[in-house]
Design a protein around this motif. Structure first.
Motif, PDB file in Angstrom:
ATOM      1  N   LYS A 299     -18.638  -6.106 -24.682  1.00 13.47           N
ATOM      2  CA  LYS A 299     -18.260  -7.275 -25.477  1.00 13.47           C
ATOM      3  C   LYS A 299     -16.863  -7.787 -25.158  1.00 13.47           C
ATOM      4  O   LYS A 299     -16.495  -8.872 -25.593  1.00 13.47           O
ATOM      5  N   ILE A 300     -16.101  -7.006 -24.409  1.00 17.61           N
ATOM      6  CA  ILE A 300     -14.733  -7.409 -24.057  1.00 17.61           C
ATOM      7  C   ILE A 300     -14.614  -7.700 -22.568  1.00 17.61           C
ATOM      8  O   ILE A 300     -14.043  -8.715 -22.161  1.00 17.61           O
ATOM      9  N   ASP A 301     -15.180  -6.813 -21.748  1.00 20.37           N
ATOM     10  CA  ASP A 301     -14.992  -6.905 -20.300  1.00 20.37           C
ATOM     11  C   ASP A 301     -16.198  -7.471 -19.559  1.00 20.37           C
ATOM     12  O   ASP A 301     -16.147  -7.648 -18.342  1.00 20.37           O
ATOM     13  N   GLY A 302     -17.293  -7.730 -20.272  1.00 20.65           N
ATOM     14  CA  GLY A 302     -18.507  -8.143 -19.593  1.00 20.65           C
ATOM     15  C   GLY A 302     -19.330  -6.942 -19.154  1.00 20.65           C
ATOM     16  O   GLY A 302     -18.901  -5.797 -19.249  1.00 20.65           O
ATOM     17  N   THR A 303     -20.512  -7.204 -18.629  1.00 21.91           N
ATOM     18  CA  THR A 303     -21.447  -6.127 -18.317  1.00 21.91           C
ATOM     19  C   THR A 303     -21.466  -5.733 -16.848  1.00 21.91           C
ATOM     20  O   THR A 303     -22.302  -4.936 -16.437  1.00 21.91           O
ATOM     21  N   ALA A 304     -20.583  -6.290 -16.041  1.00 23.34           N
ATOM     22  CA  ALA A 304     -20.538  -5.903 -14.627  1.00 23.34           C
ATOM     23  C   ALA A 304     -20.222  -4.417 -14.523  1.00 23.34           C
ATOM     24  O   ALA A 304     -19.242  -3.938 -15.094  1.00 23.34           O
ATOM     25  N   PRO A 305     -21.040  -3.633 -13.810  1.00 21.46           N
ATOM     26  CA  PRO A 305     -20.839  -2.184 -13.751  1.00 21.46           C
ATOM     27  C   PRO A 305     -19.557  -1.811 -13.015  1.00 21.46           C
ATOM     28  O   PRO A 305     -19.215  -2.410 -11.992  1.00 21.46           O
ATOM     29  N   LEU A 306     -18.847  -0.806 -13.548  1.00 18.50           N
ATOM     30  CA  LEU A 306     -17.566  -0.383 -12.980  1.00 18.50           C
ATOM     31  C   LEU A 306     -17.642   0.972 -12.284  1.00 18.50           C
ATOM     32  O   LEU A 306     -16.627   1.496 -11.840  1.00 18.50           O
ATOM     33  N   ASN A 307     -18.837   1.560 -12.200  1.00 19.27           N
ATOM     34  CA  ASN A 307     -19.025   2.785 -11.426  1.00 19.27           C
ATOM     35  C   ASN A 307     -20.497   2.868 -11.012  1.00 19.27           C
ATOM     36  O   ASN A 307     -21.328   2.064 -11.452  1.00 19.27           O
ATOM     37  N   HIS A 308     -20.807   3.832 -10.158  1.00 21.69           N
ATOM     38  CA  HIS A 308     -22.147   3.888  -9.582  1.00 21.69           C
ATOM     39  C   HIS A 308     -23.219   4.196 -10.627  1.00 21.69           C
ATOM     40  O   HIS A 308     -24.326   3.631 -10.578  1.00 21.69           O
ATOM     41  N   VAL A 309     -22.920   5.074 -11.569  1.00 22.42           N
ATOM     42  CA  VAL A 309     -23.913   5.389 -12.599  1.00 22.42           C
ATOM     43  C   VAL A 309     -24.277   4.138 -13.384  1.00 22.42           C
ATOM     44  O   VAL A 309     -25.450   3.883 -13.680  1.00 22.42           O
ATOM     45  N   GLU A 310     -23.274   3.316 -13.710  1.00 23.57           N
ATOM     46  CA  GLU A 310     -23.553   2.079 -14.434  1.00 23.57           C
ATOM     47  C   GLU A 310     -24.391   1.131 -13.577  1.00 23.57           C
ATOM     48  O   GLU A 310     -25.255   0.407 -14.095  1.00 23.57           O
ATOM     49  N   GLU A 311     -24.173   1.115 -12.279  1.00 21.57           N
ATOM     50  CA  GLU A 311     -24.999   0.293 -11.392  1.00 21.57           C
ATOM     51  C   GLU A 311     -26.446   0.743 -11.432  1.00 21.57           C
ATOM     52  O   GLU A 311     -27.369  -0.077 -11.558  1.00 21.57           O
ATOM     53  N   VAL A 312     -26.668   2.048 -11.341  1.00 21.88           N
ATOM     54  CA  VAL A 312     -28.033   2.591 -11.339  1.00 21.88           C
ATOM     55  C   VAL A 312     -28.748   2.247 -12.638  1.00 21.88           C
ATOM     56  O   VAL A 312     -29.927   1.868 -12.638  1.00 21.88           O
ATOM     57  N   LYS A 313     -28.030   2.342 -13.746  1.00 24.00           N
ATOM     58  CA  LYS A 313     -28.655   2.094 -15.042  1.00 24.00           C
ATOM     59  C   LYS A 313     -29.090   0.646 -15.209  1.00 24.00           C
ATOM     60  O   LYS A 313     -29.997   0.353 -15.996  1.00 24.00           O
ATOM     61  N   GLN A 314     -28.445  -0.271 -14.483  1.00 26.94           N
ATOM     62  CA  GLN A 314     -28.794  -1.688 -14.619  1.00 26.94           C
ATOM     63  C   GLN A 314     -29.870  -2.143 -13.634  1.00 26.94           C
ATOM     64  O   GLN A 314     -30.398  -3.248 -13.757  1.00 26.94           O
ATOM     65  N   GLU A 315     -30.214  -1.296 -12.690  1.00 27.66           N
ATOM     66  CA  GLU A 315     -31.162  -1.718 -11.661  1.00 27.66           C
ATOM     67  C   GLU A 315     -32.591  -1.856 -12.173  1.00 27.66           C
ATOM     68  O   GLU A 315     -33.364  -2.693 -11.697  1.00 27.66           O
ATOM     69  N   GLU A 316     -32.967  -1.017 -13.121  1.00 32.69           N
ATOM     70  CA  GLU A 316     -34.327  -1.053 -13.660  1.00 32.69           C
ATOM     71  C   GLU A 316     -34.358  -0.265 -14.961  1.00 32.69           C
ATOM     72  O   GLU A 316     -33.402   0.442 -15.297  1.00 32.69           O
ATOM     73  N   ASP A 317     -35.459  -0.375 -15.682  1.00 25.10           N
ATOM     74  CA  ASP A 317     -35.677   0.479 -16.846  1.00 25.10           C
ATOM     75  C   ASP A 317     -35.729   1.918 -16.342  1.00 25.10           C
ATOM     76  O   ASP A 317     -36.596   2.283 -15.541  1.00 25.10           O
ATOM     77  N   VAL A 318     -34.781   2.732 -16.773  1.00 27.71           N
ATOM     78  CA  VAL A 318     -34.664   4.068 -16.199  1.00 27.71           C
ATOM     79  C   VAL A 318     -35.911   4.925 -16.436  1.00 27.71           C
ATOM     80  O   VAL A 318     -36.195   5.843 -15.668  1.00 27.71           O
ATOM     81  N   LEU A 319     -36.690   4.645 -17.468  1.00 30.54           N
ATOM     82  CA  LEU A 319     -37.898   5.426 -17.726  1.00 30.54           C
ATOM     83  C   LEU A 319     -38.997   5.141 -16.706  1.00 30.54           C
ATOM     84  O   LEU A 319     -39.984   5.872 -16.636  1.00 30.54           O
ATOM     85  N   ALA A 320     -38.803   4.104 -15.899  1.00 34.27           N
ATOM     86  CA  ALA A 320     -39.799   3.790 -14.872  1.00 34.27           C
ATOM     87  C   ALA A 320     -39.936   4.900 -13.839  1.00 34.27           C
ATOM     88  O   ALA A 320     -40.948   4.987 -13.134  1.00 34.27           O
ATOM     89  N   VAL A 321     -38.951   5.769 -13.767  1.00 37.33           N
ATOM     90  CA  VAL A 321     -38.990   6.852 -12.776  1.00 37.33           C
ATOM     91  C   VAL A 321     -40.132   7.828 -13.051  1.00 37.33           C
ATOM     92  O   VAL A 321     -40.597   8.529 -12.142  1.00 37.33           O
ATOM     93  N   LYS A 322     -40.614   7.869 -14.275  1.00 40.40           N
ATOM     94  CA  LYS A 322     -41.702   8.796 -14.601  1.00 40.40           C
ATOM     95  C   LYS A 322     -42.936   8.524 -13.749  1.00 40.40           C
ATOM     96  O   LYS A 322     -43.584   9.458 -13.262  1.00 40.40           O
TER      97      LYS A 322
END
Length: 559
Positions: free
Chosen positions: A22-45
């Protein structure tokens, strides 16, 4: 020539983005945050079922192994050939084995004989008979192969179980009073709130990308039996002078390397509003939590920086759009919070609490326990935050025979204080973060203390943790052992512990006293506990607890 003495002020340094959406925007600032935004993480099942189980471990991409598998409650475990000296010294990818740990989720600790048997069969058939009750009311399995996960998923789902959201940056299992709706001394039954959160909020993808883990607890029991002081958000039973039974809400607790006790919002919350307030806290954490640095991403850091008053104000203004009702502070329960032994229910029947030592069992043992429950007509079993098993709805005449039958399975219906009050994490055997072996050492320690000291008339809670992360609550134990690699007298790097003494979550809440420069070699833990407890016995005053003695004891007596 006149020399100016005016000092120019340096321009204020620009604030570094913390990853607060809400302050800095949703652009990911590390690799884990990038991975989490790529897809619904539960899709890996589905990839596990369709691809990896058929092509084997080596076909799994690194970003699926970690972090995505965590959202399914699955981690790789530690290679068995790596000693304590390599912890933190080599990359995680080199630490991991080709086997997995899985956490089977039991929100509120609700179990049936059918579910217990199913987990026992998974343990027996696929997990080398490993099974551990955790302090989050789960059951944890090890040695799982990727090839077996489709069958494991199918077996668990056939009895209404799963491991989804067991790990990862999500709402973890919701701790609940194991005797909700049953106990005679209950203030209010929180079951409807937990069920509504499970139904309405846990499936919501909007809550599947939080800054980090989000731990919850809801209990209306007067014994405050869900460790509410160390949760991200928790609700405990509270009676308002005008509105009657409801809940007091706490936020911002957690242990690990920066321990903080949760703080009360100062609000009274009726039962039907608990799910909405829970979701508001989760969403505020999602939007304002720090995402840039993983070690600062827990809710406790936001609450500490803002203060609990501002946190409540943001909840009310931005998420609830109404004011909460001010409420009384619930007195802290000073006594036992577990449920060992025989206790009355509201309906005239009884429940029985028994203890597996440090929560450790086997697949065959789980199956045997399920068979005993069915033999005595018990359809409701509960796990607890203290790694107990409870059996509900017992007639008086069946109490003694049931206890005896459970003792035959390897449980303890009348555990010593040592067996009752010991806690251990997974440790070096399976955990990639650990420096020391803990689970087997804790089991051996109980036997040793029972033989060397005998029973004791006051609780002395012992916690063995393999690393600083405090999964076994090291800082709030009477004697807490934090795993470290230490140097012995011969200069060898070996397993050892730093010691925390006199910690507590309830009365006199503190994170334990550390004896300066004092370390205990792992092989000397039994000698150390015996020495300190005997000092306590010799020096204690009438009615004095171990924690009170530690606070006044000379440092030499604590070594």
């Amino acid at each position: 020539m006149t020399v100016s003495t005016t000092t120019r002020k340096r321009p204020a340094r620009a604030r570094k983005p913390e990853g607060q959406w809400k302050i800095d925007g949703t652009a990911p600032l590390n690799h884990v945050e990038e991975v989490k935004q790529e897809e619904d993480v539960l899709a890996v099942k589905q990839r596990i079922i369709d691809i990896y189980s058929k092509q084997g471990f080596d076909s799994i991409p690194a970003d699926d192994i970690a972090p995505r598998f965590k959202w399914l409650g699955i981690y790789t475990q530690r290679r068995q050939d790596l000693g304590t000296e390599l912890t933190g010294q080599i990359p995680d990818s080199e630490m991991q084995d080709k086997y997995f740990m899985m956490r089977v989720r039991f929100d509120g600790g609700l179990v049936t004989p059918e579910k217990l048997r199913a987990v026992g069969e998974v343990s027996r058939d696929y997990a080398r008979s490993t099974a551990d009750f955790t302090d989050r009311q789960n059951i944890q399995l090890h040695w799982l192969r990727i090839e077996d996960f489709p069958a494991i998923f199918e077996k668990l789902e056939s009895v209404g179980l799963n491991s989804e959201l067991g790990c990862g940056d999500v709402p973890r299992i919701i701790l609940g009073s194991p005797v909700a709706g049953v106990a005679a001394e209950e203030i209010i039954d929180a079951t409807p709130a937990i069920e509504e959160i499970q139904r309405r909020y846990l499936p919501d993808p909007e809550l599947h990308n939080l800054p980090r883990k989000f731990k919850s607890a809801i209990s209306g029991h007067s014994r405050q039996d869900v460790t509410h002081e160390i949760q991200d958000v928790s609700f405990i039973g509270s009676v308002h002078p005008e509105h009657g039974p409801g809940f007091e809400c706490y936020v911002g607790g957690g242990l690990s390397t920066n321990p903080m006790l949760a703080q009360s919002l100062g609000a009274w919350i009726p039962l039907d509003e608990v799910p909405e307030v829970w979701a508001a806290v989760a969403k505020a954490y999602r939007d304002y939590g720090y995402r840039r640095l993983r070690n600062r991403a827990r809710l406790k850091f936001l609450v500490a920086e803002w203060g609990v008053e501002k946190f409540r104000e943001v909840l009310e203004d931005e998420y609830l759009e109404r004011k909460l009702i001010d409420g009384p502070r619930q007195p802290i329960n000073p006594g036992y919070r577990d449920h060992i032994g025989i206790h009355p229910q509201k309906d005239g029947r009884f429940y029985l609490g028994v203890k597996p030592t440090v929560g450790h069992t086997t697949g065959e043992q789980l199956i045997a326990i399920a068979e005993v429950a069915e033999q005595f007509g018990v359809s409701r079993i509960r796990t607890t935050a203290e790694k107990e098993l409870l059996f509900l709805d017992i007639e008086r005449e069946n109490l003694a025979p049931l206890a005896a039958a459970l003792d035959e399975t390897g449980l303890y219906s009348k555990p010593s204080e040592w067996r009752r009050n010991i806690m251990s994490c997974t440790g070096l055997e399976f955990c990639k973060l650990a420096h020391t072996t803990t689970k087997s050492r804790a089991v051996e320690l109980v036997d040793e203390l029972e033989e060397r000291i005998g029973d004791i008339d006051v609780p002395v809670r012992i916690a063995l943790n393999g690393c600083p992360n405090s999964c076994a609550r090291t800082q709030v134990a009477d004697i807490g052992f934090k795993g470290q690699t230490v140097t012995d007298a011969d200069g060898n790097r070996v397993e050892g512990f730093q010691v925390h003494l006199g910690g507590s979550m309830n009365l006199g809440a503190n994170f334990g006293r550390k004896v300066k420069g004092h370390k205990v070699l792992a092989d000397e833990v039994g000698d150390y506990v015996t020495r300190v407890v005997e000092k306590f016995r010799d020096q204690r005053l009438d009615g004095e607890t171990f924690q009170e003695w530690v606070q006044r004891a000379d440092e030499e007596d604590l070594k």
